[in-house]
Design a protein around this motif. Structure first.
Motif, PDB file in Angstrom:
ATOM      1  N   GLY A 103       0.806  -1.222   0.000  1.00  0.00           N
ATOM      2  CA  GLY A 103       0.000   0.000   0.000  1.00  0.00           C
ATOM      3  C   GLY A 103       0.833   1.263   0.000  1.00  0.00           C
ATOM      4  O   GLY A 103       0.315   2.358   0.248  1.00  0.00           O
ATOM      5  N   ALA A 164       4.323   5.282   3.171  1.00  0.00           N
ATOM      6  CA  ALA A 164       2.963   4.771   3.289  1.00  0.00           C
ATOM      7  C   ALA A 164       2.245   5.450   4.438  1.00  0.00           C
ATOM      8  O   ALA A 164       2.872   6.069   5.308  1.00  0.00           O
ATOM      9  CB  ALA A 164       2.987   3.257   3.510  1.00  0.00           C
ATOM     10  N   HIS A 168      -3.313   2.837   6.651  1.00  0.00           N
ATOM     11  CA  HIS A 168      -3.867   2.249   5.423  1.00  0.00           C
ATOM     12  C   HIS A 168      -2.808   1.388   4.735  1.00  0.00           C
ATOM     13  O   HIS A 168      -2.478   1.604   3.566  1.00  0.00           O
ATOM     14  CB  HIS A 168      -4.376   3.343   4.478  1.00  0.00           C
ATOM     15  CG  HIS A 168      -5.521   4.123   5.033  1.00  0.00           C
ATOM     16  ND1 HIS A 168      -5.348   5.275   5.783  1.00  0.00           N
ATOM     17  CD2 HIS A 168      -6.863   3.910   4.972  1.00  0.00           C
ATOM     18  CE1 HIS A 168      -6.531   5.739   6.144  1.00  0.00           C
ATOM     19  NE2 HIS A 168      -7.454   4.940   5.671  1.00  0.00           N
ATOM     20  N   LEU A 170      -1.488  -2.393   3.372  1.00  0.00           N
ATOM     21  CA  LEU A 170      -1.974  -3.677   2.871  1.00  0.00           C
ATOM     22  C   LEU A 170      -1.043  -4.742   3.431  1.00  0.00           C
ATOM     23  O   LEU A 170       0.156  -4.734   3.162  1.00  0.00           O
ATOM     24  CB  LEU A 170      -1.955  -3.705   1.339  1.00  0.00           C
ATOM     25  CG  LEU A 170      -2.826  -2.667   0.637  1.00  0.00           C
ATOM     26  CD1 LEU A 170      -2.566  -2.688  -0.874  1.00  0.00           C
ATOM     27  CD2 LEU A 170      -4.298  -2.927   0.915  1.00  0.00           C
ATOM     28  N   SER A 218      -2.578  -0.999  -6.717  1.00  0.00           N
ATOM     29  CA  SER A 218      -2.427  -0.674  -5.303  1.00  0.00           C
ATOM     30  C   SER A 218      -3.342   0.479  -4.899  1.00  0.00           C
ATOM     31  O   SER A 218      -4.016   0.424  -3.853  1.00  0.00           O
ATOM     32  CB  SER A 218      -0.965  -0.311  -5.016  1.00  0.00           C
ATOM     33  OG  SER A 218      -0.772   0.006  -3.655  1.00  0.00           O
ATOM     34  N   ARG A 219      -3.377   1.511  -5.737  1.00  0.00           N
ATOM     35  CA  ARG A 219      -4.258   2.653  -5.436  1.00  0.00           C
ATOM     36  C   ARG A 219      -5.718   2.221  -5.428  1.00  0.00           C
ATOM     37  O   ARG A 219      -6.513   2.655  -4.568  1.00  0.00           O
ATOM     38  CB  ARG A 219      -4.039   3.775  -6.458  1.00  0.00           C
ATOM     39  CG  ARG A 219      -2.704   4.484  -6.324  1.00  0.00           C
ATOM     40  CD  ARG A 219      -2.685   5.764  -7.144  1.00  0.00           C
ATOM     41  NE  ARG A 219      -2.847   5.502  -8.578  1.00  0.00           N
ATOM     42  CZ  ARG A 219      -1.848   5.332  -9.421  1.00  0.00           C
ATOM     43  NH1 ARG A 219      -0.596   5.386  -8.985  1.00  0.00           N
ATOM     44  NH2 ARG A 219      -2.070   5.121 -10.707  1.00  0.00           N
ATOM     45  N   LEU A 222      -6.501   0.330  -2.181  1.00  0.00           N
ATOM     46  CA  LEU A 222      -6.661   1.237  -1.040  1.00  0.00           C
ATOM     47  C   LEU A 222      -7.973   2.014  -1.142  1.00  0.00           C
ATOM     48  O   LEU A 222      -8.671   2.205  -0.139  1.00  0.00           O
ATOM     49  CB  LEU A 222      -5.473   2.198  -0.971  1.00  0.00           C
ATOM     50  CG  LEU A 222      -4.123   1.574  -0.601  1.00  0.00           C
ATOM     51  CD1 LEU A 222      -3.012   2.603  -0.773  1.00  0.00           C
ATOM     52  CD2 LEU A 222      -4.146   1.035   0.823  1.00  0.00           C
ATOM     53  N   VAL A 227      -7.506  -4.005   3.080  1.00  0.00           N
ATOM     54  CA  VAL A 227      -6.454  -3.958   4.098  1.00  0.00           C
ATOM     55  C   VAL A 227      -5.505  -5.146   3.969  1.00  0.00           C
ATOM     56  O   VAL A 227      -4.492  -5.207   4.667  1.00  0.00           O
ATOM     57  CB  VAL A 227      -7.046  -3.929   5.519  1.00  0.00           C
ATOM     58  CG1 VAL A 227      -7.832  -2.648   5.749  1.00  0.00           C
ATOM     59  CG2 VAL A 227      -7.928  -5.156   5.775  1.00  0.00           C
TER      60      VAL A 227
END
Length: 338
Positions: A103, A164, A168, A170, A218-219, A222, A227
């Motif tokens: 993330g 990061a 938030h 991952l 990835s965006r 999120l 998660v």
């Protein structure tokens, strides 16, 4: 060596294996890590380690005393394709992927280069570095220097630091029953790369897949509120699913018919272009997987295929990515396929 001669060099013939298929087998790696006794995350006055070695996640995450959350990783391997520029792009995209899988956003990277100076022209090394720089620029990541050595086998990759939001992230231990599983790139990269190494046959779709950054995926993950995620690389879909399910205390249920594959992947398996890394993945994850009666040996190998610069496996639904299964309460097996 002139440009014509350089263009005829088959870089993959200088590598014992192919890309992420060269990883130390996961079972052996875990035994080594356990024997090394590496420290678990701990609170320290000079910062807090949020993600360390405990679950074999994609990167380390640390909060500095000033409150900045850093994501750190490294990845390198021998030539996976014969084109030097493409190899550089693939290796760089693969290294950056670990930051995206957590993330994060890559911020700065340095090169890692091993090169057999007496057997390969330095012009090819320059092309590899040029490819890595192109991907770093596409990612908006600074690329500054690095380290090089004279080695019998060429290798290239990056050490990457990203940033990061600690609220938030991952992580591979955040999966919960009921979450769908989405896969953002098709499988089959390993068998197609193995075919390329053996025959010289080029697979442009595979190269395009491996050089596609996981930034947008990835965006999207999120933005959807996900998660839990990991990227699918050298341990194959089954191996990374098993790690995620084990870390999260759940069972991953996969519908093989829903899993996307690159054109030519099934034919490559049929023709025997299966790496040793893929077979080791299946041997490791297989005992923890319950396969349906209709899942053939070829399908099992494809599900365990060692990917290089593969996609994200996200516990959640994201636009454009097929849902290939879901997470269920922990049962007798960590993975159910078919």
């Amino acid at each position: 060596m002139d440009a014509t001669a350089t263009a005829t060099v088959r870089l993959t013939q200088y590598a014992r294996g192919g890309g992420c298929a060269c990883k130390i087998p996961p079972g052996e790696l875990e035994a080594v890590m356990a024997a090394a006794g590496l420290p678990e995350p701990a609170r320290r006055p000079d910062g807090e380690l949020l993600v360390g070695t405990e679950n074999g996640d994609d990167a380390a995450v640390v909060v500095t005393p000033g409150g900045t959350t850093l994501v750190m990783t490294t990845d390198f391997f021998g030539p996976v394709v014969d084109d030097a520029y493409d190899w550089g792009r693939i290796a760089a995209a693969n290294a950056l992927s670990d930051v995206y899988a957590m993330g994060g956003t890559p911020f700065v990277a340095v090169n890692l280069l091993a090169w057999p100076r007496e057997s390969l022209p330095m012009e090819l090394a320059a092309e590899v570095l040029r490819g890595g720089a192109a991907i770093a620029a596409e990612a908006g990541c600074h690329l500054a220097g690095g380290h090089s050595i004279d080695d019998a086998e060429p290798k290239y990759g990056l050490a990457v630091t990203g940033q990061a939001d600690p609220e938030h992230l991952l992580r591979n231990d955040a999966g919960r029953p009921g979450m769908p599983l989405s896969l953002t790139k098709p499988l089959g990269l390993g068998v197609l790369n193995t075919r390329h190494k053996a025959t010289g046959e080029r697979h442009p779709e595979a190269v395009a897949t491996m050089t596609t950054l996981n930034a947008a995926a990835s965006r999207a993950a999120l933005a959807s509120g996900a998660v839990c995620a990991t990227d699918v690389t050298g341990f194959g879909l089954l191996g990374h699913l098993y790690k995620l399910a084990r870390a999260s205390g759940v069972t991953a249920v996969v519908d093989p018919a829903a899993v996307p594959f690159l054109d030519g992947a099934r034919e490559a398996v049929r023709d025997g272009f299966v790496s040793g890394g893929t077979r080791r993945n299946l041997a490791w994850a297989g005992p923890h997987t319950r396969f349906g009666a209709g899942v053939s040996e070829d399908e099992r190998l494809l599900l365990a295929d060692a990917q290089t610069s593969g996609g994200l496996l996200v516990a959640g639904e994201i636009p454009g990515a097929p849902v290939i299964g879901h997470l269920a309460p922990r049962g007798e097996h960590a993975v159910i396929a078919g």
